[in-house]
Design an enzyme around this catalytic site. Structure first.
Site, PDB file in Angstrom:
ATOM      1  N   ASP A  53     -74.611 -64.037 -37.288  1.00  0.00           N
ATOM      2  CA  ASP A  53     -73.607 -64.526 -36.570  1.00  0.00           C
ATOM      3  C   ASP A  53     -71.972 -63.823 -37.151  1.00  0.00           C
ATOM      4  OD1 ASP A  53     -73.183 -67.981 -35.474  1.00  0.00           O
ATOM      5  OD2 ASP A  53     -70.988 -66.971 -35.866  1.00  0.00           O
ATOM      6  N   ILE A  54     -71.524 -63.692 -35.906  1.00  0.00           N
ATOM      7  CA  ILE A  54     -70.339 -63.173 -36.688  1.00  0.00           C
ATOM      8  C   ILE A  54     -69.501 -63.235 -37.073  1.00  0.00           C
ATOM      9  CG2 ILE A  54     -68.841 -63.769 -34.511  1.00  0.00           C
ATOM     10  CD1 ILE A  54     -68.355 -60.987 -33.441  1.00  0.00           C
ATOM     11  N   SER A 116     -70.645 -74.127 -27.823  1.00  0.00           N
ATOM     12  CA  SER A 116     -69.900 -73.174 -27.266  1.00  0.00           C
ATOM     13  C   SER A 116     -69.909 -72.296 -27.278  1.00  0.00           C
ATOM     14  CB  SER A 116     -69.088 -72.555 -28.685  1.00  0.00           C
ATOM     15  OG  SER A 116     -69.566 -71.746 -29.817  1.00  0.00           O
ATOM     16  N   HIS A 121     -79.036 -70.833 -28.106  1.00  0.00           N
ATOM     17  CA  HIS A 121     -79.401 -70.205 -29.473  1.00  0.00           C
ATOM     18  C   HIS A 121     -79.787 -71.296 -30.452  1.00  0.00           C
ATOM     19  CE1 HIS A 121     -75.070 -71.072 -28.818  1.00  0.00           C
ATOM     20  NE2 HIS A 121     -75.349 -71.416 -29.858  1.00  0.00           N
ATOM     21  N   HIS A 123     -80.084 -71.826 -34.241  1.00  0.00           N
ATOM     22  CA  HIS A 123     -79.032 -71.008 -35.474  1.00  0.00           C
ATOM     23  C   HIS A 123     -79.764 -70.770 -36.440  1.00  0.00           C
ATOM     24  CE1 HIS A 123     -74.596 -71.719 -33.963  1.00  0.00           C
ATOM     25  NE2 HIS A 123     -75.056 -72.372 -33.196  1.00  0.00           N
TER      26      HIS A 123
HETATM   27  P1  AMP Z   1     -72.351 -72.690 -30.810  1.00  0.00           P
HETATM   28  O1  AMP Z   1     -70.995 -73.176 -31.017  1.00  0.00           O
HETATM   29  O2  AMP Z   1     -73.146 -73.456 -31.332  1.00  0.00           O
HETATM   30  O3  AMP Z   1     -72.127 -72.674 -28.975  1.00  0.00           O
HETATM   31  O4  AMP Z   1     -72.530 -71.778 -31.259  1.00  0.00           O
HETATM   32  C1  AMP Z   1     -71.734 -69.989 -31.054  1.00  0.00           C
HETATM   33  C2  AMP Z   1     -72.369 -69.174 -32.446  1.00  0.00           C
HETATM   34  O5  AMP Z   1     -72.151 -67.880 -31.377  1.00  0.00           O
HETATM   35  C3  AMP Z   1     -71.561 -68.991 -33.044  1.00  0.00           C
HETATM   36  O6  AMP Z   1     -71.394 -69.382 -34.082  1.00  0.00           O
HETATM   37  C4  AMP Z   1     -70.002 -67.571 -33.156  1.00  0.00           C
HETATM   38  O7  AMP Z   1     -70.017 -67.533 -34.697  1.00  0.00           O
HETATM   39  C5  AMP Z   1     -71.148 -66.974 -32.995  1.00  0.00           C
HETATM   40  N1  AMP Z   1     -71.071 -65.523 -31.980  1.00  0.00           N
HETATM   41  C6  AMP Z   1     -69.929 -65.273 -31.001  1.00  0.00           C
HETATM   42  N2  AMP Z   1     -69.664 -64.467 -30.791  1.00  0.00           N
HETATM   43  C7  AMP Z   1     -70.645 -63.459 -31.440  1.00  0.00           C
HETATM   44  C8  AMP Z   1     -70.922 -62.628 -30.876  1.00  0.00           C
HETATM   45  N3  AMP Z   1     -70.131 -61.445 -30.391  1.00  0.00           N
HETATM   46  N4  AMP Z   1     -71.442 -61.858 -31.785  1.00  0.00           N
HETATM   47  C9  AMP Z   1     -72.428 -63.244 -33.036  1.00  0.00           C
HETATM   48  N5  AMP Z   1     -72.049 -64.164 -32.881  1.00  0.00           N
HETATM   49  C10 AMP Z   1     -70.790 -64.778 -32.045  1.00  0.00           C
END
Ligand code: AMP
Length: 135
Positions: A53-54, A116, A121, A123
């Site tokens: 995760d970024i 979001s 996905h 986590h």
């Molecule tokens: P969610 O809020 O559960 O939909 O999780 C989306 C996740 O994607 C968040 O924890 C973000 O930090 C992560 N995220 C968004 N863009 C990227 C990216 N380019 N690479 C890796 N993780 C990302």
């Protein structure tokens, strides 16, 4: 579930409630899966890709993503249940690869639950004690 449900493709039209994009170039995680966008990969196989995760919420924070675009948990359960074993295995493979013995798996489903990115996905969080309830 009817056979008809299983024959339907996973969501590919925008969802009126969230306004999220469909698959392909409009989907962030589809772009990572295709290699168009770079990510810190920790595992991949024919069905899933896992990358860090970024914005990590724990010392280890990895996202396990099906290669196929499915919107969320419900979309997957209804239209692509065959992905279930691959997702289970993907999480375990990530834990093995990173030596995680204690970890949490989260699938935020819907905006009010914190989703979001509207490409399913899981986590995988580890490396610190986890509080319960999660808040
Ligand atoms: P969610 O809020 O559960 O939909 O999780 C989306 C996740 O994607 C968040 O924890 C973000 O930090 C992560 N995220 C968004 N863009 C990227 C990216 N380019 N690479 C890796 N993780 C990302």
């Amino acid at each position: 579930m009817s056979e008809h449900d299983q024959d339907q493709p996973a969501t590919e039209e925008p969802d009126a409630a969230s306004g999220d994009a469909a698959s392909g170039e409009d989907c962030l995680f589809c772009r990572i899966v295709s290699g168009e966008l770079s990510a810190d990969l920790v595992h991949q196989d024919d069905d899933v890709v896992a990358f860090r995760d970024i914005q990590p919420k724990a010392p280890t924070h990895v996202l396990v993503v099906p290669r196929r675009h499915v919107r969320d948990w419900s979309d997957t359960a209804r239209h692509a249940p065959e992905l279930g074993p691959a997702l289970l295995r993907g999480v375990a493979d990530v834990a093995d690869a990173l030596g995680l013995e204690h970890y949490r798996v989260v699938a935020n489903t819907g905006e009010k639950a914190g989703q979001s990115v509207f490409h399913l996905h899981l986590h995988v969080l580890g490396g610190r004690p986890m509080l319960w309830p999660p808040g």
